[in-house]
Scaffold this active site. Structure first.
Site, PDB file in Angstrom:
ATOM      1  CG  ASP A 163       0.272   5.367   5.792  1.00 41.15           C
ATOM      2  OD1 ASP A 163       0.246   4.641   4.779  1.00 41.15           O
ATOM      3  OD2 ASP A 163      -0.675   6.095   6.133  1.00 41.15           O
ATOM      4  CG  ASP A 168      -4.827  -2.068   2.998  1.00 39.02           C
ATOM      5  OD1 ASP A 168      -5.378  -2.757   3.879  1.00 39.02           O
ATOM      6  OD2 ASP A 168      -4.597  -0.853   3.142  1.00 39.02           O
ATOM      7  CE1 TYR A 216      -6.813   0.776   0.881  1.00 39.70           C
ATOM      8  CE2 TYR A 216      -7.946   2.143  -0.754  1.00 39.70           C
ATOM      9  CZ  TYR A 216      -7.384   1.986   0.498  1.00 39.70           C
ATOM     10  OH  TYR A 216      -7.396   3.031   1.402  1.00 39.70           O
ATOM     11  CG  ASN A 229      -8.739  -1.434   4.926  1.00 41.64           C
ATOM     12  OD1 ASN A 229      -8.136  -0.927   5.861  1.00 41.64           O
ATOM     13  ND2 ASN A 229      -8.974  -0.783   3.790  1.00 41.64           N
ATOM     14  CG  ASN A 232      -1.812   1.238   1.286  1.00 41.34           C
ATOM     15  OD1 ASN A 232      -1.396   2.347   0.973  1.00 41.34           O
ATOM     16  ND2 ASN A 232      -3.043   1.049   1.719  1.00 41.34           N
ATOM     17  CD  GLU A 248      -4.537   4.795   0.747  1.00 39.42           C
ATOM     18  OE1 GLU A 248      -5.100   5.834   1.145  1.00 39.42           O
ATOM     19  OE2 GLU A 248      -3.949   4.000   1.510  1.00 39.42           O
TER      20      GLU A 248
END
Length: 336
Positions: free
Chosen positions: A324, A218, A179, A220, A77, A105
């Site tokens: 991040d 990702d 994502y 999540n 990501n 992302e």
């Protein structure tokens, strides 16, 4: 000034919340890392779980050689391709040199024209959100797939799916890059997350009936209490760690009895690191990276019948600062 060529060891976005500033583990093991952005020296530490606390990419990046006769896949990501490129993105890609690179992302509005990527990856598939500078998923490959799909069959809003999924079919596997929808601050988009989960579970099971599946990106969700620093204050309050989300994920791994004929899946990094509390996402807020406060949201989920073919799965823990999130890499025996 661009970062110098970036040593690394072996490691969206749950929304930031006040609990992230709860008392963190005390850092230990001081070491030096050179700031790849402005060449300053930044003293950083390694927190007790063994992950570093650097906020910029290391000056030198190197990884162990790829295991012979494997396919190397990396997922990352990047929290915006344009921003990541200014912070050393290409130096990680050069060092890792994966056969397939999944980016989530991306926040791109058009397919990027980047010579460094086009030369390395002849086959590139970008799923771009209709909303500007939002979401975005890409699969960049050295190997040509049999087919490519950017939809989530059955989902009632195709425009909502754009930017969130790319499926490549190869001879031996399906590779699904996602994502996944975030349940939002205050869980305000949980209904959208439930809808996604319902159709995605049906989709991955349908593909798995045809050939084995590698699902990555990702996702999540922090599947268990081991997958985030502060599980208790986040439970059922913060996106990514709710009963609804963790149960949906667990049902993919171990289908309920009502799911007749459904096969099991494996969270392969967790299988290979059963006791580690390592994370892939550290919020830029509240100094979370320095405090070692993170979440494991980026992962690989594989059809159980091919799990034994995975020879390595690692979080690239020092590759932080260009995003991040930290990349996660996998090497699986044989070709796709």
């Amino acid at each position: 000034m661009p970062p110098k060529r970036a040593t690394s060891s072996k490691k969206r976005k749950a929304p930031d919340s006040d609990d992230e500033v709860s008392t963190p583990p005390k850092p230990t093991k001081k070491s030096k890392v050179k700031d790849s952005g402005d060449a300053k020296s930044e003293e950083h530490t390694t927190v007790p779980n063994g992950q570093p606390t650097n906020k910029v990419l290391p000056v030198n990046i190197s990884f162990p050689p790829q295991i012979p006769d494997t396919t190397r896949i990396s997922t990352w990501n990047i929290s915006g391709l344009a921003a990541s490129q200014k912070k050393g993105f290409k130096y990680y890609v050069e060092a890792e040199d994966p056969d397939i690179l999944i980016l989530t992302e991306t926040k791109v509005n058009n397919e990027p024209v980047d010579p460094a990527l086009t030369e390395r990856f002849p086959y590139r598939y970008w799923s771009i959100s209709e909303k500007k500078t939002y979401s975005g998923t890409a699969v960049l490959s050295k190997r040509e797939p049999l087919s490519v799909d950017k939809t989530l069959p059955g989902h009632p809003d195709p425009s909502y799916v754009k930017g969130r999924i790319v499926t490549l079919e190869f001879d031996s596997y399906y590779l699904i890059a996602t994502y996944v929808v975030n349940a939002g601050v205050g869980l305000k988009t949980m209904d959208a997350k439930k809808l996604w989960n319902t159709h995605f579970e049906a989709y991955i099971r349908d593909l798995d009936k045809k050939k084995p599946v590698i699902w990555t990106g990702d996702l999540n969700v922090a599947p268990t209490a081991k997958d985030l620093t502060n599980p208790k204050p986040n439970w059922n309050k913060t996106a990514g760690y709710t009963e609804e989300e963790t149960t949906a994920f667990a049902n993919i791994l171990n289908p309920p009895k009502s799911a007749t004929g459904a096969n099991k899946f494996v969270d392969i990094w967790r299988q290979q690191h059963p006791d580690d509390r390592h994370y892939t996402y550290f919020s830029y807020r509240f100094n979370c990276r320095s405090k070692g406060i993170g979440w494991r949201l980026d992962m690989y989920v594989l059809s159980e019948r091919i799990a034994e073919r995975v020879k390595m799965c690692e979080i690239r823990s020092e590759i932080y600062g260009a995003s991040d999130h930290c990349p996660v890499v996998l090497e699986i025996e044989g070709s796709l």
